[in-house]
Design an enzyme around this catalytic site. Sequence first.
Site, mmCIF file in Angstrom:
data_model
loop_
_atom_site.group_PDB
_atom_site.id
_atom_site.type_symbol
_atom_site.label_atom_id
_atom_site.label_comp_id
_atom_site.label_asym_id
_atom_site.label_seq_id
_atom_site.Cartn_x
_atom_site.Cartn_y
_atom_site.Cartn_z
ATOM 1 N N ASP A 105 -2.991 4.321 0.381
ATOM 2 C CA ASP A 105 -3.020 2.869 0.194
ATOM 3 C C ASP A 105 -4.333 2.266 0.694
ATOM 4 O OD1 ASP A 105 -1.054 0.098 1.631
ATOM 5 O OD2 ASP A 105 -2.510 0.201 -0.012
ATOM 6 N N ASP A 288 -6.806 -2.115 -4.521
ATOM 7 C CA ASP A 288 -5.660 -1.723 -3.707
ATOM 8 C C ASP A 288 -4.778 -0.698 -4.411
ATOM 9 O OD1 ASP A 288 -2.828 -3.494 -2.174
ATOM 10 O OD2 ASP A 288 -3.571 -1.437 -2.007
HETATM 11 O O1 LIG Z 1 0.926 -5.356 0.738
HETATM 12 C C1 LIG Z 1 -0.174 -5.657 1.165
HETATM 13 C C2 LIG Z 1 -0.519 -5.516 2.567
HETATM 14 C C3 LIG Z 1 -1.096 -4.390 3.079
HETATM 15 C C4 LIG Z 1 -1.348 -4.318 4.431
HETATM 16 C C5 LIG Z 1 -1.002 -5.386 5.233
HETATM 17 C C6 LIG Z 1 -1.238 -5.307 6.656
HETATM 18 C C7 LIG Z 1 -0.651 -6.050 7.624
HETATM 19 C C8 LIG Z 1 -1.208 -5.615 8.796
HETATM 20 C C9 LIG Z 1 -2.134 -4.616 8.461
HETATM 21 O O2 LIG Z 1 -2.151 -4.438 7.154
HETATM 22 N N1 LIG Z 1 -0.424 -6.516 4.745
HETATM 23 C C10 LIG Z 1 -0.195 -6.587 3.427
HETATM 24 O O3 LIG Z 1 0.358 -7.686 2.842
HETATM 25 N N2 LIG Z 1 -1.108 -6.161 0.346
HETATM 26 C C11 LIG Z 1 -0.826 -6.314 -1.053
HETATM 27 C C12 LIG Z 1 -0.138 -7.660 -1.282
HETATM 28 C C13 LIG Z 1 0.594 -7.751 -2.389
HETATM 29 C C14 LIG Z 1 1.220 -8.944 -2.648
HETATM 30 C C15 LIG Z 1 1.109 -9.985 -1.757
HETATM 31 C C16 LIG Z 1 0.363 -9.799 -0.615
HETATM 32 N N3 LIG Z 1 -0.250 -8.605 -0.359
HETATM 33 C C17 LIG Z 1 -2.403 -6.531 0.890
HETATM 34 C C18 LIG Z 1 -3.493 -5.695 0.345
HETATM 35 C C19 LIG Z 1 -3.351 -7.220 0.088
#
Ligand SMILES: O=C(c1ccc(-c2ccco2)nc1O)N(Cc1ccccn1)C1CC1
Length: 398
Positions: A105, A288
């Site tokens: 990821d 991503d």
């Molecule tokens: O899922 C995550 C995501 C990955 C890691 C973390 C995180 C929190 C603390 C460290 O890392 N927090 C996320 O939220 N998306 C994708 C996404 C999709 C839809 C809405 C928001 N986001 C992050 C890469 C943008």
Amino acid sequence: MQYHLTTAALVAAATLSMAVPVVDRRSTFVIEQVAAGQVVKSGPIEAMKVYNKYAKVGAVAPSAVVDAAAAAQQSGSVAANPEQFDESYLCPVSVGGQTLNLDFDTGSADLWVFSTVTPSNEATGHAKYNPNTSGVKKSGYTWDISYGDGSGASGTVYADKVVVGPVTATSQAVEAATSVSAQFTQDTNNDGLLGLAFSSINTVQPVQQNTFFDTVKSSLANKLFTADLKHAAAGSYGFGYIDSSKYAGAITYVPVSTSNGFWEFTAGGYSVGSSTSTAGSIGDSIADTGTSLFYLPTSTVSAYYRQVSGAQNSQAQGGYIFPCSATLPNFHVSIGGATYTVPGSYINYAPNGDGTCFGGIQANTGIGFSIFGDIFLKSVFAVFDQTQSSPRLGFANQ
Ligand SMILES: O=C(c1ccc(-c2ccco2)nc1O)N(Cc1ccccn1)C1CC1
């Protein structure tokens, strides 16, 4: 003028020539193979750099230095196997000698696994890491992550050997889950995540830990990794090298901002189907691999689905849907002056079960940036590059 290698380099070379048995001499210093086992730090690489620097004045590295430097430069690849609908891609990884299938990821920075310390009702059907076999507990260290889809996990931390393809991290922070959300429990193919974003967003406390890539980076032949994801077929992630057979044409690079911890870049204009007019700029985006879909600005998304008969933005389904029989136009996007095409067929993500299908392109409302997830990444060859003074992203057509 006769140049003399510095004493340190000569000592280093002499030491290595004594320490490392002289084996077959490599005629060219090209790293193909990879090291297994103990990763030698940067001594041989630094010694080799001295010989390379003074090669123009006749310096010739002893084969032991060449061999030791070669052994210290890892590279290699691992298969990326798609789940149903290409929802995510899972790679076999050896964690403390146990094989788990992990979701690589580039949108997060924690390597976390299902384990023997995960409650059994949450871990049923998953391969589990047993830290007791070889893990060294980082007592008092904890982690807790939440993802954009509302899923999440938390737990404790060990140091253990992690092997991806032929690339070895002898002591990698392995985050063992003591709690996982239902989404992770339900996906029994997924035994955890291997984060490849920047370590600045790793969630371990009180001492933040490095990603696998940051752990092995200094031992890689080249400080980069690549993603070659496929639609409904096995692709691969490569570490330390670029396989030129995996793409067509040139790789175009764009600068990356690391301020949010993501592989963040600026995307350019787009066009839909055969239309030649490239519309406005998509702007702030991240690459991503851990996000299935392609989240874009609302203006871009409505321009796309205007070309799909029967398409609608469904509150009930949580995004754009259309009749599964619809013909979907290709989506073209410009990045760094080069144009990449997502085939329309890739944008029919999955059936909803009622004759409508869910779109692979969706709005980035509430996220704050666009997310070039797997729908885009499986259409290109991507290079996550830290070989320069600042990180950059490279894309090529497949
Ligand atoms: O899922 C995550 C995501 C990955 C890691 C973390 C995180 C929190 C603390 C460290 O890392 N927090 C996320 O939220 N998306 C994708 C996404 C999709 C839809 C809405 C928001 N986001 C992050 C890469 C943008």
